[in-house]
Motif scaffolding. Structure first.
Motif, mmCIF file in Angstrom:
data_model
loop_
_atom_site.group_PDB
_atom_site.id
_atom_site.type_symbol
_atom_site.label_atom_id
_atom_site.label_comp_id
_atom_site.label_asym_id
_atom_site.label_seq_id
_atom_site.Cartn_x
_atom_site.Cartn_y
_atom_site.Cartn_z
ATOM 1 N N CYS A 3 -10.693 -6.514 -8.642
ATOM 2 C CA CYS A 3 -9.245 -6.639 -8.894
ATOM 3 C C CYS A 3 -9.028 -7.085 -10.338
ATOM 4 O O CYS A 3 -9.984 -7.250 -11.095
ATOM 5 C CB CYS A 3 -8.635 -7.640 -7.929
ATOM 6 N N GLU A 4 -7.769 -7.339 -10.670
ATOM 7 C CA GLU A 4 -7.442 -7.604 -12.079
ATOM 8 C C GLU A 4 -7.586 -9.068 -12.490
ATOM 9 O O GLU A 4 -6.826 -9.570 -13.306
ATOM 10 C CB GLU A 4 -6.043 -7.061 -12.386
ATOM 11 N N TYR A 9 1.705 -11.747 -11.828
ATOM 12 C CA TYR A 9 2.870 -10.873 -11.665
ATOM 13 C C TYR A 9 4.105 -11.731 -11.422
ATOM 14 O O TYR A 9 4.027 -12.769 -10.774
ATOM 15 C CB TYR A 9 2.655 -9.917 -10.477
ATOM 16 N N SER A 14 2.313 -5.969 -3.968
ATOM 17 C CA SER A 14 0.892 -5.948 -3.634
ATOM 18 C C SER A 14 0.079 -5.588 -4.873
ATOM 19 O O SER A 14 0.586 -4.983 -5.823
ATOM 20 C CB SER A 14 0.631 -4.947 -2.508
ATOM 21 N N CYS A 15 -1.198 -5.983 -4.857
ATOM 22 C CA CYS A 15 -2.097 -5.735 -5.986
ATOM 23 C C CYS A 15 -2.284 -4.214 -6.130
ATOM 24 O O CYS A 15 -2.609 -3.539 -5.154
ATOM 25 C CB CYS A 15 -3.429 -6.426 -5.719
ATOM 26 N N PRO A 16 -2.071 -3.668 -7.350
ATOM 27 C CA PRO A 16 -2.222 -2.226 -7.532
ATOM 28 C C PRO A 16 -3.653 -1.742 -7.309
ATOM 29 O O PRO A 16 -3.891 -0.557 -7.063
ATOM 30 C CB PRO A 16 -1.786 -1.998 -8.979
ATOM 31 N N VAL A 17 -4.638 -2.642 -7.350
ATOM 32 C CA VAL A 17 -6.031 -2.244 -7.187
ATOM 33 C C VAL A 17 -6.468 -2.320 -5.716
ATOM 34 O O VAL A 17 -6.847 -1.321 -5.112
ATOM 35 C CB VAL A 17 -6.969 -3.104 -8.076
ATOM 36 N N LYS A 19 -4.523 -3.584 -3.102
ATOM 37 C CA LYS A 19 -3.356 -3.475 -2.203
ATOM 38 C C LYS A 19 -3.079 -4.732 -1.383
ATOM 39 O O LYS A 19 -2.247 -4.721 -0.489
ATOM 40 C CB LYS A 19 -3.505 -2.278 -1.221
#
Length: 200
Positions: A3-4, A9, A14-17, A19
């Motif tokens: 993940c990032e 944020y 949800s996390c774009p990587v 989810k």
């Protein structure tokens, strides 16, 4: 897939990587803020002090409670007994259940005479040895530095006598000055109001 990392944020989602749902951490950062000491805080002073019990502390050890401070010396026969009476008068107007949120600190301007043992005897003699009372003995330089911060002026006029300002200072739990009362036997309504607001 990684993940990032430490990316933050501003909005829920949800996390774009991966989810996973994003969790709000505002509360945690607010708690962190509460622990921070501002530039105006007396807790930035690094001087060492001894309490009437002989325990070594720094002013930062008083953090977390509303602090009511006065500078006195125990052999004083004129102003200091009045200042002590003013401190007792302030204490008497605070509801008993609120006293646990308060520290009344009496700082000696005569560290040579006012040893921790002498301060302890003075505390007992004046019925100020309950938990909310603290007497502080410091070094000459530590006392002078603290007095400057409080705008308290004092001067030795004989080996056992000082002329000094008569000021009671109120600090919030972070050590920031919120109110000062100057004079002897003055109307302390504003002082009480400030203290009660701070310990709500």
């Amino acid at each position: 897939m990684l993940c990032e990392g430490a990316k933050f944020y501003d909005e829920a989602g949800s996390c774009p990587v991966c989810k996973m749902d994003l969790k709000q951490i505002e509360k945690a950062s607010k708690e962190m803020e509460t622990d921070e000491i501002s530039e105006e805080s007396i807790f930035n002073l690094m001087s060492k002090w001894h309490t009437e019990e002989g325990k070594e502390i720094q002013l930062e050890d008083l953090k977390g409670k509303t602090l009511v401070v006065v500078m006195i010396y125990t052999s004083c026969k004129a102003a200091c007994p009045r200042l002590v009476a003013d401190m007792r008068n302030i204490e008497a107007q605070i509801p008993d259940e609120k006293l646990k949120d308060l520290t009344f600190a009496l700082v000696s301007i005569d560290p040579e005479t006012d040893t921790p043992e002498r301060l302890k005897a003075f505390a007992i003699e004046n019925q100020m040895d309950d938990e909310q009372w603290t007497f502080l003995h410091g070094t000459e330089s530590g006392v002078r530095e603290f007095a400057n911060v409080l705008s308290v002026k004092y001067k030795e006029i004989s080996p056992i006598d000082f002329s000094h300002s008569n000021i009671i200072s109120v600090f919030n739990a972070k050590g920031e000055l919120k109110h000062q009362q100057e004079g002897l036997g003055v109307d302390n309504k504003e002082t009480i109001e400030t203290i009660l607001q701070l310990i709500q």
